[in-house]
Design an enzyme around this catalytic site. Structure first.
Site, PDB file in Angstrom:
ATOM      1  N   ARG A  91      -8.194  42.858   1.588  1.00 26.38           N
ATOM      2  CA  ARG A  91      -7.895  43.034   0.131  1.00 26.38           C
ATOM      3  C   ARG A  91      -8.537  42.610  -1.096  1.00 26.38           C
ATOM      4  NH1 ARG A  91      -3.176  38.972  -0.147  1.00 26.38           N
ATOM      5  NH2 ARG A  91      -1.934  39.502   1.619  1.00 26.38           N
ATOM      6  N   TYR A  92      -9.358  41.535  -0.963  1.00 31.03           N
ATOM      7  CA  TYR A  92     -10.487  41.521  -2.016  1.00 31.03           C
ATOM      8  C   TYR A  92     -11.963  41.582  -1.754  1.00 31.03           C
ATOM      9  CZ  TYR A  92      -6.389  37.898  -2.511  1.00 31.03           C
ATOM     10  OH  TYR A  92      -4.673  37.783  -3.896  1.00 31.03           O
ATOM     11  N   ARG A  95     -13.970  38.741  -0.090  1.00 32.79           N
ATOM     12  CA  ARG A  95     -13.697  37.968   1.087  1.00 32.79           C
ATOM     13  C   ARG A  95     -12.870  38.859   2.092  1.00 32.79           C
ATOM     14  NH1 ARG A  95     -11.463  36.700  -3.572  1.00 32.79           N
ATOM     15  NH2 ARG A  95      -9.712  35.782  -3.998  1.00 32.79           N
ATOM     16  N   CYS A 104      -0.716  30.186  18.742  1.00 33.02           N
ATOM     17  CA  CYS A 104      -0.325  29.096  18.026  1.00 33.02           C
ATOM     18  C   CYS A 104      -0.077  27.320  18.396  1.00 33.02           C
ATOM     19  CB  CYS A 104      -0.043  29.176  16.812  1.00 33.02           C
ATOM     20  SG  CYS A 104      -0.243  29.888  15.981  1.00 33.02           S
ATOM     21  N   CYS A 108       6.191  28.162  14.251  1.00 34.64           N
ATOM     22  CA  CYS A 108       6.530  28.204  13.423  1.00 34.64           C
ATOM     23  C   CYS A 108       7.626  28.797  12.702  1.00 34.64           C
ATOM     24  CB  CYS A 108       5.421  27.739  12.176  1.00 34.64           C
ATOM     25  SG  CYS A 108       4.402  26.933  11.841  1.00 34.64           S
ATOM     26  N   CYS A 111       6.697  31.649   9.636  1.00 32.19           N
ATOM     27  CA  CYS A 111       5.537  32.467   9.457  1.00 32.19           C
ATOM     28  C   CYS A 111       5.652  33.802   9.271  1.00 32.19           C
ATOM     29  CB  CYS A 111       5.009  32.475  10.865  1.00 32.19           C
ATOM     30  SG  CYS A 111       2.877  32.829  11.238  1.00 32.19           S
ATOM     31  N   ARG A 113       3.161  36.323  10.077  1.00 33.05           N
ATOM     32  CA  ARG A 113       2.557  37.092  10.795  1.00 33.05           C
ATOM     33  C   ARG A 113       3.937  37.374  11.722  1.00 33.05           C
ATOM     34  NH1 ARG A 113      -2.960  35.675   9.522  1.00 33.05           N
ATOM     35  NH2 ARG A 113      -2.927  36.386   7.498  1.00 33.05           N
ATOM     36  N   ASP A 272       7.377  34.265   1.703  1.00 30.51           N
ATOM     37  CA  ASP A 272       6.780  35.439   1.700  1.00 30.51           C
ATOM     38  C   ASP A 272       8.570  36.493   1.882  1.00 30.51           C
ATOM     39  OD1 ASP A 272       4.527  35.446   0.876  1.00 30.51           O
ATOM     40  OD2 ASP A 272       3.289  35.477   3.198  1.00 30.51           O
ATOM     41  N   ASP A 309       2.506  35.584  -3.335  1.00 28.61           N
ATOM     42  CA  ASP A 309       1.395  36.308  -2.361  1.00 28.61           C
ATOM     43  C   ASP A 309       2.604  38.061  -2.298  1.00 28.61           C
ATOM     44  OD1 ASP A 309      -0.103  37.654  -1.433  1.00 28.61           O
ATOM     45  OD2 ASP A 309      -0.947  36.791  -0.387  1.00 28.61           O
ATOM     46  N   LYS A 316      -2.129  37.452  -4.549  1.00 32.36           N
ATOM     47  CA  LYS A 316      -2.281  35.753  -4.571  1.00 32.36           C
ATOM     48  C   LYS A 316      -1.988  36.331  -6.766  1.00 32.36           C
ATOM     49  CE  LYS A 316      -3.076  34.114  -0.008  1.00 32.36           C
ATOM     50  NZ  LYS A 316      -3.768  34.945  -0.190  1.00 32.36           N
TER      51      LYS A 316
HETATM   52  C1  LIG Z   1      -4.622  34.363   0.759  1.00 32.63           C
HETATM   53  C2  LIG Z   1      -6.489  35.515   0.928  1.00 32.63           C
HETATM   54  C3  LIG Z   1      -7.510  35.384   1.098  1.00 32.63           C
HETATM   55  C4  LIG Z   1      -7.731  34.233   0.723  1.00 32.63           C
HETATM   56  O1  LIG Z   1      -7.585  33.887  -1.112  1.00 32.63           O
HETATM   57  P1  LIG Z   1      -8.067  32.536  -2.009  1.00 32.63           P
HETATM   58  O2  LIG Z   1      -7.175  32.356  -2.889  1.00 32.63           O
HETATM   59  O3  LIG Z   1      -9.834  32.944  -2.144  1.00 32.63           O
HETATM   60  O4  LIG Z   1      -7.752  31.555  -0.755  1.00 32.63           O
HETATM   61  C5  LIG Z   1      -8.397  36.697   1.723  1.00 32.63           C
HETATM   62  N1  LIG Z   1      -7.830  37.817   1.746  1.00 32.63           N
HETATM   63  C6  LIG Z   1      -6.651  37.909   2.801  1.00 32.63           C
HETATM   64  C7  LIG Z   1      -5.974  39.063   2.501  1.00 32.63           C
HETATM   65  C8  LIG Z   1      -5.659  36.819   1.753  1.00 32.63           C
HETATM   66  O5  LIG Z   1      -4.636  37.028   2.279  1.00 32.63           O
HETATM   67  S1  SF4 Z   2       2.467  29.746  10.113  1.00 33.27           S
HETATM   68 FE1  SF4 Z   2       2.214  31.484  11.510  1.00 33.27          FE
HETATM   69  S2  SF4 Z   2      -0.163  31.498  12.365  1.00 33.27           S
HETATM   70 FE2  SF4 Z   2       0.509  29.407  10.881  1.00 33.27          FE
HETATM   71  S3  SF4 Z   2       0.314  28.115  13.150  1.00 33.27           S
HETATM   72 FE3  SF4 Z   2       2.281  28.206  11.807  1.00 33.27          FE
HETATM   73  S4  SF4 Z   2       2.859  30.433  13.701  1.00 33.27           S
HETATM   74 FE4  SF4 Z   2       0.733  30.012  13.787  1.00 33.27          FE
END
Ligand SMILES: *Cc1c(COP(=O)(O)O)cnc(C)c1O
Ligand code: SF4
Length: 348
Positions: A91-92, A95, A104, A108, A111, A113, A272, A309, A316
């Site tokens: 997305r960025y 990174r 996991c 959680c 979560c 995801r 989120d 986010d 973010k």
């Molecule tokens: C949060 C996130 C990151 C890392 O973001 P930082 O602000 O650098 O910690 C990188 N890619 C995605 C898709 C993210 O959601």
């Molecule tokens: S937040 Fe989601 S990905 Fe992170 S440890 Fe918990 S269940 Fe796993």
């Protein structure tokens, strides 16, 4: 090969409401429906942190009927639209998130995801991992690779070592990060052998995920010390969770406690808009009040960024309490104690 202690712990985890009912007195009615949709797993260690039904540890890991509420989005950050190959979220520009594991130690309930973590369609094949590495190698603007999932540290040492070595060998990758909750839910995973392995891939940043001071146990502290002694730089991402940690006293105790175990608070995440997690959401206003309460009384080292986010993959953004106000030519700044100071700013 002989099973490691942590792999045995995973096997002994509680994975059904029925099993949980053998440990606690609660009403299991319909909870199996939730567990059928969103998997549960609670490690023996994390189960041991529950003091009573409904406490802050319980709420993080035991299914709740409200997870069946239909509001929210299945993929609130549109991560799937930003996936050039299935295992990479890009997305960025500089990174990427590299999804290396689908499971996991404990699931959680909040979560982001949860649509796929722990479900069979999250299992990541060797071919997808290979395609992820090829994508990173082919895109020289990528400087920072974040191993995530699921939990990367649920991979066996040999697989983890292989993936780290391949990514570390890519010349344009400057740093590697690992996002993991095992120091919180399965601290026995942080073995000396794992630390020796990780040490080879410097500069390595590891962000963990403590949400409540009750998670700062002797075992967690020792796990973090082993990582820090191996030269790994530790950060923490907390999620602001209604009824769990959404109070200034709890958050400040958590962040101060993290510094004591050599972990620097990095982000406080606003929840989120994930489907099935609405009961954990707080208002942004209450999050800002908590951030404001830290300013002054608590070390700056213990004040992370409070971030949201944004939907549709807009990324973010830090949310900051309002400290400045322009009044005509004057700039007014609110001090931490609430008093207002007039500051002689330059006009540009
Ligand atoms: C949060 C996130 C990151 C890392 O973001 P930082 O602000 O650098 O910690 C990188 N890619 C995605 C898709 C993210 O959601
Ligand atoms: S937040 Fe989601 S990905 Fe992170 S440890 Fe918990 S269940 Fe796993």
């Amino acid at each position: 090969m002989a099973q490691e202690v942590w792999q045995q712990s995973l096997k002994e985890s509680v994975t059904s409401i029925e099993q949980l009912a053998a440990h606690f007195d609660f009403n299991p009615r319909l909870l199996a429906t939730v567990e059928a949709q969103y998997p549960m797993r609670i490690t023996p260690y994390y189960l041991g942190l529950i003091e009573q039904v409904g406490d802050p540890i319980w709420k993080q890991c035991v299914p709740d009927l409200r997870e069946l509420d239909a509001g929210g989005f299945s993929d609130p950050l549109a991560e799937e639209d930003f996936a050039p190959v299935p295992a990479v979220i890009h997305r960025y520009p500089d990174r990427v998130i590299f999804l290396v594991s689908g499971s996991c130690a404990s699931y959680c309930r909040f979560c982001t995801r949860k649509r796929k973590v722990g479900c069979s369609d999250m299992s990541i094949s060797f071919r997808e991992l290979r395609a992820g590495i090829e994508y990173i190698a082919a895109n020289p603007q990528i400087r920072d690779v974040i191993f995530s999932g699921g939990d990367p540290l649920l991979l066996p040492d040999s697989v983890l070592q292989d993936l780290l070595a391949r990514v570390h060998a890519i010349p344009h990758v400057e740093i590697i990060r690992i996002g993991t909750r095992v120091p919180v839910t399965l601290p026995e995973r942080i073995t000396d052998r794992l630390c020796t392995l990780l040490k080879k891939f410097q500069p390595l940043y590891l962000n963990t995920h403590f949400n409540h001071p009750r998670e700062l146990t002797e075992q967690a502290s020792e796990a973090c010390a082993r990582l820090a002694d191996a030269g790994i730089i530790l950060g923490n991402q907390t999620v602001l969770l209604r009824g769990i940690n959404d109070q200034p006293t709890i958050i400040s105790e958590l962040f101060r406690g993290l510094l004591k175990i050599r972990v620097r608070p990095y982000y406080l995440h606003h929840m989120d808009l994930t489907q099935g997690t609405g009961h954990f959401r707080t208002s942004i206003k209450s999050g800002l009040q908590i951030m404001h309460s830290l300013r002054g009384p608590v070390s700056g080292l213990a004040s992370p960024h409070y971030v949201i986010d944004l939907p549709e993959g807009k990324g973010k953004v830090p949310l900051v309490p309002q400290y400045i106000k322009r009044q005509g030519e004057k700039l007014l700044i609110y001090a931490a104690d609430g008093s207002v100071v007039e500051y002689p700013d330059l006009s540009s």
